[in-house]
Design an enzyme around this catalytic site. Structure first.
Site, mmCIF file in Angstrom:
data_model
loop_
_atom_site.group_PDB
_atom_site.id
_atom_site.type_symbol
_atom_site.label_atom_id
_atom_site.label_comp_id
_atom_site.label_asym_id
_atom_site.label_seq_id
_atom_site.Cartn_x
_atom_site.Cartn_y
_atom_site.Cartn_z
ATOM 1 C CG LEU A 18 -1.975 -1.055 1.329
ATOM 2 C CD1 LEU A 18 -2.686 -0.980 2.674
ATOM 3 C CD2 LEU A 18 -2.961 -0.897 0.186
ATOM 4 N N GLY A 19 2.013 1.155 0.645
ATOM 5 C CA GLY A 19 2.874 2.347 0.718
ATOM 6 C C GLY A 19 4.211 1.923 1.307
ATOM 7 C CB SER A 20 7.417 1.576 0.837
ATOM 8 O OG SER A 20 7.475 2.164 -0.447
ATOM 9 C CG PHE A 23 7.989 3.124 7.712
ATOM 10 C CD1 PHE A 23 7.369 1.988 7.200
ATOM 11 C CD2 PHE A 23 7.554 4.360 7.287
ATOM 12 C CE1 PHE A 23 6.317 2.094 6.298
ATOM 13 C CE2 PHE A 23 6.502 4.464 6.375
ATOM 14 C CZ PHE A 23 5.880 3.345 5.879
ATOM 15 C CE LYS A 41 4.994 2.595 9.768
ATOM 16 N NZ LYS A 41 4.649 3.839 10.487
ATOM 17 C CG ASP A 138 6.988 13.077 9.202
ATOM 18 O OD1 ASP A 138 7.142 11.917 8.754
ATOM 19 O OD2 ASP A 138 7.307 14.102 8.546
HETATM 20 C C1 LIG Z 1 -0.677 3.334 4.411
HETATM 21 C C2 LIG Z 1 -1.635 2.887 5.485
HETATM 22 C C3 LIG Z 1 -1.292 2.999 6.818
HETATM 23 C C4 LIG Z 1 -2.196 2.601 7.769
HETATM 24 N N1 LIG Z 1 -3.387 2.099 7.406
HETATM 25 N N2 LIG Z 1 -3.718 2.004 6.108
HETATM 26 C C5 LIG Z 1 -2.880 2.382 5.152
#
Ligand SMILES: Cc1ccnnc1
Length: 294
Positions: A18-20, A23, A41, A138
């Protein structure tokens, strides 16, 4: 703190990224027992303090402590924490509406009414954190997520508490991390921080929501930091001609060099730009304007 030693994959099916960020990475995960989707995460932990890769475990413990201390509709919730030999996995509420950053990028900039809706929720979550003496440190559009971008009233969720800090009575805290465009002057000058540093970031985010411009951004980080230190910003007419004087007043009451003189999140929620006026006040305002005309 001891996290669950079980293997996260025994309980969750690991899905897409979903994202990086600095961390590690966030992946969609599916809870095997319920079929419910969460966000995992995945944080790399340094084997020993000498290695540069990954995070120091104590930093992760700090993020977990802070997330456990703040339960609020506008702050992402933490459900579980697993630890393997070199990885800690935070199981977080899944926020699937994307980043506010992308939402603005897709629309150039927002109507004031949309910006007020978003900013009110950001301030509700931030005010709650600050009431517990926790600073985010942040805040930026990338760390503000929408729960569901197609909903009429998208719900805002603050994420990524990797740089957050819980202030204890009389203790000083300094940090020079953060993202140049959004950091307050006291961060640049390595002075002790307070929750007021977040309020400077709120002003920068508001400015960006309404204009698509970043008030202090220069060609290089050095230039950006210099602009912040000397308070070099303006409201260019071609981007702010339709912007109300109330929001400029809101921003100006936050872009104040002395942290203690900035509005707090609570004071922001009472500022005329944010605080909805009652129908009676509208009627009175209209009545007075009619009288002036007669
Ligand atoms: C990127 C992210 C972080 C926490 N929950 N959902 C998506």
């Amino acid at each position: 703190a001891v996290f669950k030693p079980e293997n996260v994959e025994d309980f969750y099916e690991i899905g897409e990224v979903l994202g990086s960020g600095h961390f590690g990475q966030v992946r969609q995960v599916r809870e095997r027992s319920t079929g419910i989707y969460w966000a995992g995460k995945f944080l790399k932990i340094r084997k020993n303090t000498c290695s540069r890769l990954g995070l120091v475990r104590s930093c992760v413990e700090k993020e977990v402590e802070i997330l456990q201390a703040v339960q609020h509709p506008n702050i992402v919730t933490l459900k579980d924490v697993f630890e393997s030999r070199a990885e800690v996995v935070l199981i977080l509420e899944l926020v699937s509406g994307g980043e506010l950053f992308d939402f603005i990028a897709a629309k150039e900039n927002l109507l004031e009414s949309e910006a007020i809706e978003f900013m009110t929720q950001i301030l509700e979550g931030l005010g709650f954190m600050h009431s517990k003496n926790i600073g985010h440190f942040d805040l930026k559009p990338e760390n503000i997520m929408l729960s569901d971008k197609v909903a009429a009233q998208p719900n805002i969720k603050l994420i990524d508490f990797g740089l957050a800090h819980h202030f204890h009575q009389g203790e000083e805290y300094k940090s020079t991390s953060g993202t140049p465009q959004y950091i307050a002057p006291e961060v640049i000058n390595s002075e002790p921080l307070s929750t007021a540093a977040d309020m400077w970031s709120i002003a920068v985010i508001t400015y960006i929501l309404l204009s698509g411009l970043s008030p202090f951004q220069g060609e290089t980080d050095e230039e950006t930091l210099r602009n912040i230190s000397i308070m070099n910003y303006a409201f260019p007419a071609q981007y702010f001609s339709t912007t109300s004087s109330m929001v400029k007043d809101f921003i100006q009451k936050l872009l104040v060099k002395i942290p203690s003189e900035r509005m707090t999140a609570e004071e922001c929620l009472l500022h005329p730009w944010i605080k909805p006026i009652t129908r009676t006040q509208v009627a009175n305002r209209n009545r007075s304007s009619i009288n002036m005309k007669n």
